[in-house]
Design a protein around this motif. Structure first.
Motif, PDB file in Angstrom:
ATOM      1  N   GLN A 121     -28.207  -0.031  12.568  1.00 22.53           N
ATOM      2  CA  GLN A 121     -28.082   1.432  12.459  1.00 22.53           C
ATOM      3  C   GLN A 121     -29.415   2.015  11.989  1.00 22.53           C
ATOM      4  O   GLN A 121     -29.905   2.996  12.550  1.00 22.53           O
ATOM      5  N   ARG A 122     -30.018   1.365  11.000  1.00 16.69           N
ATOM      6  CA  ARG A 122     -31.297   1.831  10.462  1.00 16.69           C
ATOM      7  C   ARG A 122     -32.425   1.644  11.476  1.00 16.69           C
ATOM      8  O   ARG A 122     -33.153   2.585  11.799  1.00 16.69           O
ATOM      9  N   ASP A 123     -32.549   0.433  12.027  1.00 16.39           N
ATOM     10  CA  ASP A 123     -33.724   0.119  12.843  1.00 16.39           C
ATOM     11  C   ASP A 123     -33.706   0.807  14.212  1.00 16.39           C
ATOM     12  O   ASP A 123     -34.760   1.033  14.801  1.00 16.39           O
ATOM     13  N   LEU A 124     -32.510   1.114  14.701  1.00 14.79           N
ATOM     14  CA  LEU A 124     -32.442   1.855  15.966  1.00 14.79           C
ATOM     15  C   LEU A 124     -32.446   3.364  15.730  1.00 14.79           C
ATOM     16  O   LEU A 124     -32.458   4.143  16.682  1.00 14.79           O
ATOM     17  N   GLY A 125     -32.413   3.770  14.469  1.00 12.44           N
ATOM     18  CA  GLY A 125     -32.404   5.201  14.151  1.00 12.44           C
ATOM     19  C   GLY A 125     -31.147   5.893  14.679  1.00 12.44           C
ATOM     20  O   GLY A 125     -31.211   7.022  15.180  1.00 12.44           O
ATOM     21  N   LEU A 126     -30.012   5.204  14.543  1.00 10.49           N
ATOM     22  CA  LEU A 126     -28.750   5.801  15.013  1.00 10.49           C
ATOM     23  C   LEU A 126     -28.202   6.746  13.939  1.00 10.49           C
ATOM     24  O   LEU A 126     -28.619   6.681  12.774  1.00 10.49           O
ATOM     25  N   LYS A 127     -27.283   7.605  14.349  1.00  5.65           N
ATOM     26  CA  LYS A 127     -26.629   8.489  13.384  1.00  5.65           C
ATOM     27  C   LYS A 127     -25.906   7.631  12.334  1.00  5.65           C
ATOM     28  O   LYS A 127     -25.799   6.420  12.506  1.00  5.65           O
ATOM     29  N   THR A 128     -25.360   8.241  11.315  1.00  2.19           N
ATOM     30  CA  THR A 128     -24.712   7.458  10.249  1.00  2.19           C
ATOM     31  C   THR A 128     -23.314   7.007  10.691  1.00  2.19           C
ATOM     32  O   THR A 128     -22.302   7.264  10.027  1.00  2.19           O
ATOM     33  N   ILE A 129     -23.304   6.308  11.808  1.00  2.00           N
ATOM     34  CA  ILE A 129     -22.039   5.834  12.385  1.00  2.00           C
ATOM     35  C   ILE A 129     -21.582   4.562  11.662  1.00  2.00           C
ATOM     36  O   ILE A 129     -22.370   3.929  10.957  1.00  2.00           O
ATOM     37  N   GLY A 130     -20.333   4.165  11.868  1.00  2.00           N
ATOM     38  CA  GLY A 130     -19.820   2.946  11.254  1.00  2.00           C
ATOM     39  C   GLY A 130     -20.469   1.708  11.849  1.00  2.00           C
ATOM     40  O   GLY A 130     -20.869   1.699  13.015  1.00  2.00           O
ATOM     41  N   ALA A 131     -20.582   0.668  10.999  1.00  2.00           N
ATOM     42  CA  ALA A 131     -21.172  -0.597  11.450  1.00  2.00           C
ATOM     43  C   ALA A 131     -20.328  -1.729  10.889  1.00  2.00           C
ATOM     44  O   ALA A 131     -20.133  -1.820   9.677  1.00  2.00           O
ATOM     45  N   LEU A 132     -19.853  -2.583  11.791  1.00  2.00           N
ATOM     46  CA  LEU A 132     -18.930  -3.651  11.400  1.00  2.00           C
ATOM     47  C   LEU A 132     -19.544  -5.006  11.716  1.00  2.00           C
ATOM     48  O   LEU A 132     -20.106  -5.196  12.794  1.00  2.00           O
ATOM     49  N   ASP A 133     -19.421  -5.941  10.775  1.00  2.00           N
ATOM     50  CA  ASP A 133     -19.945  -7.295  10.990  1.00  2.00           C
ATOM     51  C   ASP A 133     -18.798  -8.271  11.242  1.00  2.00           C
ATOM     52  O   ASP A 133     -17.797  -8.252  10.540  1.00  2.00           O
ATOM     53  N   ILE A 134     -19.008  -9.123  12.234  1.00  2.00           N
ATOM     54  CA  ILE A 134     -17.955 -10.057  12.657  1.00  2.00           C
ATOM     55  C   ILE A 134     -18.375 -11.477  12.301  1.00  2.00           C
ATOM     56  O   ILE A 134     -19.479 -11.894  12.631  1.00  2.00           O
TER      57      ILE A 134
END
Ligand code: UT7
Length: 336
Positions: free
Chosen positions: A98-111
């Motif tokens: 999310q940080r490195d691609l400069g995406l909006k503050t969207i949810g991020a889930l780790d699997i």
């Protein structure tokens, strides 16, 4: 209710090629044994100082997938990141993307489902899109495994198999309910958790504080352990079951499969499945020969290569299937 479809694919592997002969300089192994038992000719390993991390490789794969999908970065609604080799113990790599691609503050889930990680990740993304909650989801499988392998005779049964790399897909809403991802099927059997595992550092068997206190160079608990033959025997059974389950759920049969993309665990496993289902060589995509087993990255790398080589056409039935540590296994049935 919607369907989801794969709108864009990308992969990235480090430049550094490690051949079987290269490995035989580090441990008691040889090209003949590795090729005969696994089909692997070479794999990619990151090199110290080349800047690659699990996240950075995932980001590179994601950039290609996003660009090919035609979806603007601002329109990505959610990130799902599958890996067994995260940059940090926590936080997971989803937020780093999310940080490195400069995406909006969207949810991020780790699997955390190892070789089945990408199949689990796709299944989760598919559910969010089906319900209408999200429209475009970035799904990544990435692994930097080479730093964590025991590159001595002691680790040769495991370390010759694994490689580094990343693959990514953008899943987008599909209005046509007869195409896109038709179904996903997930399973686990934790009784075999320790048959393929890295048990340390953790909060269960080997605490970080104990490892530091003992400072024992012979401590094997933070290297991967695999009961190879047991894993192999379970893999061939579970791969077959979960492919059949997916076909049955969609009133399809083996003759409807245009392309099977199995997790690249071992070429012998893929060939066993191919013969069992009476599929031709062209119907089963394999690239383990070039990349080794890249765990959560293996299916998205293979899927991207198959697509780049023109092996997937509109209307094709594409089957993804995985088995690995956990044990976990699963399949995805796609009408392209
Ligand atoms: O992706 C997650 C799921 N993983 C899998 O599905 C992997 C499943 N398992 C396998 O792919 C295979 O079990 C392996 C490729 C890991 C191993 O092949 P195997 O035919 O099961 O070999 P083995 O472990 O039974 O070992 C046979 C012999 C042993 O020597 P002895 O005891 O017969 O003298 C090993 O010490 O081969 C020896 N060996 C090696 N020799 C040369 C083990 N590793 C090596 C090596 N080079 N790298």
């Amino acid at each position: 209710m919607y369907h989801s479809k794969i709108a864009g694919l990308g992969f990235y592997v480090p430049e550094n090629i490690v051949t079987n002969d290269d490995l035989s300089k580090l441990m008691d192994t040889n090209d003949e044994w590795i090729q005969e038992r696994t089909g692997i000719k070479e794999r990619r390993h990151v090199q110290r100082g080349d800047g690659n991390t699990t996240t950075s490789m995932g980001v590179k794969a994601a950039q290609i997938a996003i660009q090919r999908s035609g979806v603007a970065k601002e329109d990505i609604d959610f990130i799902v990141f599958a890996t067994l080799s995260p940059d940090y113990y926590f936080p997971g790599p989803g937020v780093l993307v999310q940080r490195d691609l400069g995406l909006k503050t969207i949810g991020a889930l780790d699997i955390r489902n190892q070789c089945s990680g990408f199949v689990y990740a796709v299944s989760i993304a598919d559910q969010y899109i089906k319900t209408g909650m999200y429209k475009n989801i970035l799904v990544i499988g990435s692994e930097l495994q080479s730093y964590g392998l025991d590159m001595t005779d002691r680790g040769r049964g495991v370390s010759v198999i694994f490689g580094d790399g990343a693959g990514a897909a953008v899943l987008s809403r599909e209005e046509d309910l007869t195409s896109g991802i038709l179904s996903t099927h997930l399973h686990s059997e934790g009784i075999h958790a320790e048959e393929l595992a890295v048990v340390a550092p953790g909060m269960g068997k080997r605490w970080v504080t104990d490892i530091i206190k003992d400072n024992d160079p012979n401590d094997e608990s933070y290297y991967p352990y695999m009961n190879g033959q047991f894993v192999f025997k379970n893999a061939v059974v579970r791969f077959s079951e979960v492919i059949n389950e997916g076909l049955l759920a969609n009133n399809l049969s083996v003759c409807n499969i245009s392309l099977l993309i199995p997790h690249q665990a071992n070429l012998r496993i893929s060939q066993f499945i191919q013969h069992k289902f009476k599929l031709s060589e062209e119907q089963v995509f394999n690239n383990i020969q070039k990349y080794g087993n890249t765990t959560a990255a293996s299916i998205p790398i293979a899927l991207t290569e198959a697509w780049e080589q023109g092996k997937i056409k509109k209307g094709d039935i594409v089957v993804l299937a995985a088995f690995g540590s956990g044990f976990t296994w699963g399949s995805v049935i796609i009408k392209w």
